[in-house]
Design a protein around this motif. Structure first.
Motif, PDB file in Angstrom:
ATOM      1  N   GLU A 178       0.829  -1.206   0.000  1.00 35.28           N
ATOM      2  CA  GLU A 178       0.000   0.000   0.000  1.00 35.28           C
ATOM      3  C   GLU A 178       0.865   1.258   0.000  1.00 35.28           C
ATOM      4  O   GLU A 178       0.523   2.254  -0.631  1.00 35.28           O
ATOM      5  N   VAL A 179       2.006   1.196   0.707  1.00 35.76           N
ATOM      6  CA  VAL A 179       2.934   2.331   0.723  1.00 35.76           C
ATOM      7  C   VAL A 179       3.467   2.588  -0.687  1.00 35.76           C
ATOM      8  O   VAL A 179       3.539   3.729  -1.149  1.00 35.76           O
ATOM      9  N   ASP A 180       3.844   1.514  -1.391  1.00 40.20           N
ATOM     10  CA  ASP A 180       4.356   1.666  -2.762  1.00 40.20           C
ATOM     11  C   ASP A 180       3.318   2.334  -3.660  1.00 40.20           C
ATOM     12  O   ASP A 180       3.652   3.209  -4.467  1.00 40.20           O
ATOM     13  N   LYS A 181       2.062   1.936  -3.506  1.00 43.70           N
ATOM     14  CA  LYS A 181       0.992   2.522  -4.318  1.00 43.70           C
ATOM     15  C   LYS A 181       0.806   4.001  -3.975  1.00 43.70           C
ATOM     16  O   LYS A 181       0.652   4.847  -4.863  1.00 43.70           O
ATOM     17  N   LEU A 182       0.834   4.314  -2.677  1.00 48.02           N
ATOM     18  CA  LEU A 182       0.695   5.709  -2.248  1.00 48.02           C
ATOM     19  C   LEU A 182       1.837   6.556  -2.791  1.00 48.02           C
ATOM     20  O   LEU A 182       1.611   7.675  -3.286  1.00 48.02           O
ATOM     21  N   PHE A 183       3.057   6.036  -2.735  1.00 44.39           N
ATOM     22  CA  PHE A 183       4.209   6.779  -3.244  1.00 44.39           C
ATOM     23  C   PHE A 183       4.053   7.065  -4.729  1.00 44.39           C
ATOM     24  O   PHE A 183       4.423   8.144  -5.212  1.00 44.39           O
ATOM     25  N   GLY A 184       3.508   6.104  -5.464  1.00 37.86           N
ATOM     26  CA  GLY A 184       3.287   6.318  -6.896  1.00 37.86           C
ATOM     27  C   GLY A 184       2.332   7.473  -7.136  1.00 37.86           C
ATOM     28  O   GLY A 184       2.547   8.302  -8.031  1.00 37.86           O
ATOM     29  N   ILE A 185       1.280   7.550  -6.319  1.00 34.27           N
ATOM     30  CA  ILE A 185       0.310   8.642  -6.452  1.00 34.27           C
ATOM     31  C   ILE A 185       0.944   9.972  -6.088  1.00 34.27           C
ATOM     32  O   ILE A 185       0.746  10.984  -6.772  1.00 34.27           O
ATOM     33  N   VAL A 186       1.740   9.989  -5.028  1.00 33.42           N
ATOM     34  CA  VAL A 186       2.408  11.223  -4.609  1.00 33.42           C
ATOM     35  C   VAL A 186       3.348  11.718  -5.691  1.00 33.42           C
ATOM     36  O   VAL A 186       3.400  12.922  -5.997  1.00 33.42           O
ATOM     37  N   ARG A 187       4.074  10.807  -6.315  1.00 35.61           N
ATOM     38  CA  ARG A 187       4.993  11.210  -7.392  1.00 35.61           C
ATOM     39  C   ARG A 187       4.218  11.783  -8.576  1.00 35.61           C
ATOM     40  O   ARG A 187       4.662  12.751  -9.210  1.00 35.61           O
ATOM     41  N   THR A 188       3.072  11.188  -8.889  1.00 36.89           N
ATOM     42  CA  THR A 188       2.248  11.708  -9.983  1.00 36.89           C
ATOM     43  C   THR A 188       1.759  13.119  -9.679  1.00 36.89           C
ATOM     44  O   THR A 188       1.792  14.006 -10.537  1.00 36.89           O
ATOM     45  N   LEU A 189       1.312  13.334  -8.442  1.00 37.58           N
ATOM     46  CA  LEU A 189       0.861  14.670  -8.041  1.00 37.58           C
ATOM     47  C   LEU A 189       2.013  15.672  -8.115  1.00 37.58           C
ATOM     48  O   LEU A 189       1.835  16.808  -8.567  1.00 37.58           O
ATOM     49  N   ARG A 190       3.192  15.235  -7.678  1.00 38.82           N
ATOM     50  CA  ARG A 190       4.359  16.112  -7.748  1.00 38.82           C
ATOM     51  C   ARG A 190       4.655  16.485  -9.202  1.00 38.82           C
ATOM     52  O   ARG A 190       4.933  17.651  -9.516  1.00 38.82           O
ATOM     53  N   ASP A 191       4.564  15.505 -10.103  1.00 41.83           N
ATOM     54  CA  ASP A 191       4.816  15.772 -11.519  1.00 41.83           C
ATOM     55  C   ASP A 191       3.764  16.711 -12.111  1.00 41.83           C
ATOM     56  O   ASP A 191       4.028  17.425 -13.089  1.00 41.83           O
ATOM     57  N   ASP A 192       2.573  16.723 -11.502  1.00 38.67           N
ATOM     58  CA  ASP A 192       1.507  17.621 -11.953  1.00 38.67           C
ATOM     59  C   ASP A 192       1.654  19.038 -11.383  1.00 38.67           C
ATOM     60  O   ASP A 192       0.808  19.901 -11.633  1.00 38.67           O
ATOM     61  N   GLY A 193       2.699  19.260 -10.582  1.00 38.40           N
ATOM     62  CA  GLY A 193       2.963  20.594 -10.056  1.00 38.40           C
ATOM     63  C   GLY A 193       2.445  20.848  -8.655  1.00 38.40           C
ATOM     64  O   GLY A 193       2.566  21.965  -8.139  1.00 38.40           O
ATOM     65  N   VAL A 194       1.864  19.828  -8.017  1.00 40.24           N
ATOM     66  CA  VAL A 194       1.395  19.998  -6.645  1.00 40.24           C
ATOM     67  C   VAL A 194       2.596  20.028  -5.705  1.00 40.24           C
ATOM     68  O   VAL A 194       3.549  19.249  -5.858  1.00 40.24           O
ATOM     69  N   GLY A 195       2.577  20.934  -4.737  1.00 40.82           N
ATOM     70  CA  GLY A 195       3.603  20.956  -3.698  1.00 40.82           C
ATOM     71  C   GLY A 195       3.122  20.129  -2.513  1.00 40.82           C
ATOM     72  O   GLY A 195       1.991  20.307  -2.052  1.00 40.82           O
ATOM     73  N   ILE A 196       3.950  19.220  -2.023  1.00 37.31           N
ATOM     74  CA  ILE A 196       3.519  18.281  -0.987  1.00 37.31           C
ATOM     75  C   ILE A 196       4.401  18.418   0.248  1.00 37.31           C
ATOM     76  O   ILE A 196       5.634  18.334   0.170  1.00 37.31           O
ATOM     77  N   VAL A 197       3.748  18.664   1.394  1.00 37.17           N
ATOM     78  CA  VAL A 197       4.428  18.635   2.693  1.00 37.17           C
ATOM     79  C   VAL A 197       4.185  17.252   3.269  1.00 37.17           C
ATOM     80  O   VAL A 197       3.044  16.862   3.517  1.00 37.17           O
ATOM     81  N   PHE A 198       5.259  16.509   3.473  1.00 40.01           N
ATOM     82  CA  PHE A 198       5.152  15.091   3.853  1.00 40.01           C
ATOM     83  C   PHE A 198       5.781  14.895   5.225  1.00 40.01           C
ATOM     84  O   PHE A 198       6.967  15.172   5.423  1.00 40.01           O
ATOM     85  N   ILE A 199       4.969  14.425   6.177  1.00 35.25           N
ATOM     86  CA  ILE A 199       5.458  14.175   7.530  1.00 35.25           C
ATOM     87  C   ILE A 199       5.568  12.674   7.741  1.00 35.25           C
ATOM     88  O   ILE A 199       4.600  11.938   7.489  1.00 35.25           O
ATOM     89  N   THR A 200       6.716  12.202   8.184  1.00 35.62           N
ATOM     90  CA  THR A 200       6.906  10.775   8.415  1.00 35.62           C
ATOM     91  C   THR A 200       7.921  10.563   9.530  1.00 35.62           C
ATOM     92  O   THR A 200       8.783  11.409   9.780  1.00 35.62           O
ATOM     93  N   HIS A 201       7.779   9.415  10.213  1.00 36.95           N
ATOM     94  CA  HIS A 201       8.785   8.979  11.180  1.00 36.95           C
ATOM     95  C   HIS A 201       9.642   7.859  10.611  1.00 36.95           C
ATOM     96  O   HIS A 201      10.571   7.397  11.260  1.00 36.95           O
TER      97      HIS A 201
END
Length: 512
Positions: A178-201
């Motif tokens: 599920e993490v791999d799938k989410l990362f794929g979506i985040v990368r697509t959004l980034r490529d579309d010009g969305v700025g993403i603030v990502f919080i992780t431990h």
């Protein structure tokens, strides 16, 4: 001066609460088409910062700029108008509404003054397709699992035409797939010009997904570094010290058996589970998601029933499906869902620490408040709980400090066998080490710990023995010296599916 690609800038932000400086002169910026990781220990100020951007809090001083223009964010509508969407750890969805209704809640398309349900569902379907999740827009949200809920939240953010997407611990409860799938979506959004603030431990996620990292410590921005920065350096920036040994397991002499589980079976869930736990040792319980680890732990604690088998504590039989009997025998459970099952979020630190010992702290039917407060203060100091005072609501504590409170209530009860289910999920690396040191203290004083964790390096680093479950069975046991990730995973995929009869077909005595 801001660049044309800059979506957001925070300058000199300060925010205080009674007795606490949450943010002190914090600077941060976000560019178009990047993943900017916000890193810091629990209590470092990350949540305060993102709540300021979402309109939940207002800064005491400093300023926020959106695309070079100073703005005031006084509420969620202001944030939406500026294209800022936030996905919190606790999803902001209504369980009894459909996926489409949640995505467009308060913004439903209308026709002739009535909600245009066809258009709403069609638009929702397109958004769901964009985030790569196959679910009907007519499905009730309560029917979805965690991963799909996450995708619905992202679809909701996209429906707002979000240019800034803030994601707070989005991978905390996801499987690796599920993490791999989410990362794929985040990368697509980034490529579309969305700025993403990502919080992780999860430090390993930073290099895999991030572009830049801003580190907060004690409410201050310590520095900004590339996402390729080595983990050791990130840890040093976060906690102000190097952590030479990530898993500081100290192995005392092992004593007598405290817990004996024999042939524990529940139809279709787990089968013939047997193990022993001795004073002074940590036994790790590893396995893939769905292997039955949590179900066995809950059965041992009496929260769930079992059909056959037996449990003994220090040689004495333990009645099944009886939490009070388990607690009376000296068994404690720190559940994986600490907020939903381990804490009363709107109660104080003192009240939460005293939950297990309410009966023993009463005299003549009246609660000994002074004695309870003294005991709570002692245990809070011993655990190093960071708080404004014993009266502070647990909801306002950081994740690591909430976890200390959950463990602390069992320490007050002098629990002999402590079951820890995902003890460090959602807490930072510094707080993790503090939890590990606490485990060392427990076993050094003769307690025993059964530790369930999906973090395999954690299991290997802190366990004296590792039991591996696969599809409801104990697939094998590995001593610490021969336990490797490969050996554990080989056992984790080895067992045949559970084929025990349905509950009403099980012969023999029920769990006592």
């Amino acid at each position: 001066m801001s660049s044309p690609d800059e979506l957001l800038r925070i300058e000199g932000i300060r925010k205080t609460f009674p007795g606490v400086v949450a943010l002190d002169s914090v600077d941060f910026d976000l560019r178009r088409g990047e993943v900017h990781v916000l890193l810091g220990e629990n209590g470092a100020g990350k949540s305060t910062l993102i709540k300021m951007l979402s309109g939940a809090y207002r800064p005491d001083c400093g300023r926020i700029l959106a695309e070079g223009r100073e703005v005031r964010i006084h509420g969620a509508q202001d944030a939406e108008r500026l294209g800022i969407a936030t996905i919190y750890q606790e999803f902001n969805l209504v369980p009894d509404l459909t996926v489409a209704e949640n995505i467009f809640l308060g913004r439903q398309p209308r026709r002739f003054g009535l909600i245009d349900r066809g258009r709403m569902e069609s638009d929702a379907e397109e958004l769901l397709r964009r985030v790569g999740v196959r679910v009907s827009p007519r499905t009730k949200v309560r029917e979805l699992g965690i991963a799909r809920l996450q995708m619905v939240e992202i679809a909701k953010a996209l429906s707002l035409d979000a240019r800034v997407l803030i994601m707070d611990e989005p991978t905390a409860v996801l499987t690796s797939e599920e993490v791999d799938k989410l990362f794929g979506i985040v990368r697509t959004l980034r490529d579309d010009g969305v700025g993403i603030v990502f919080i992780t431990h999860h430090l390993e996620e930073i290099a895999a997904l991030g572009d830049r990292v801003t580190v907060l410590r004690d409410g201050r921005s310590i520095g900004q570094v590339p996402a390729s920065t080595p983990e050791d350096e990130l840890v040093r920036l976060m906690v102000g010290r190097s952590i030479e040994q990530q898993y500081p397991r100290e192995r005392p002499d092992v004593g007598q058996p405290l817990l004996s589980v024999r042939g524990l079976t529940r139809g279709g869930v787990f089968h013939d589970v047997s193990f022993e736990l001795r004073a002074g040792e940590v036994v790790g319980l590893a396995g893939l998601v769905g292997a039955g680890r949590t179900e066995v732990a809950r059965a041992v604690f009496g929260a769930d029933r079992y059909d056959t088998g037996s449990i003994e504590v220090q040689g004495e039989p333990l009645a099944g499906h009886d939490v009070n009997a388990a607690m009376g025998a000296g068994i404690g459970l720190v559940p994986e869902d600490r907020k939903g099952q381990g804490l009363l979020l709107d109660a104080s630190v003192q009240e939460n620490l005293g939950l297990v010992t309410l009966r023993s702290a009463s005299r003549g039917g009246l609660l000994d408040l002074k004695g309870q407060r003294t005991a709570a203060a002692r245990i809070a100091e011993q655990l190093g709980v960071r708080m404004a005072g014993l009266g502070q609501h647990v909801r306002t504590l950081s994740g690591g400090n909430q976890q200390k409170v959950v463990i602390g209530k069992w320490l007050l009860a002098d629990t002999k066998v402590l079951i820890l289910d995902e003890p460090t999920r959602g807490i930072d690396v510094g707080a993790k080490v503090e939890i590990y040191q606490l485990i060392n203290e427990l076993t050094a004083s003769g307690h025993a710990v059964l530790m369930i964790s999906s973090d395999l390096p954690e299991v290997l680093g802190m366990s004296d023995r590792v039991l591996v479950m696969a599809q409801g069975r104990i697939a094998g046991e590995l001593p610490a010296e021969s336990a490797t990730q490969d050996a554990v995973m080989a056992l984790a995929v080895s067992a045949a599916p559970v084929t025990t009869p349905a509950v009403n077909e099980v012969e023999g005595p029920r769990g006592h």
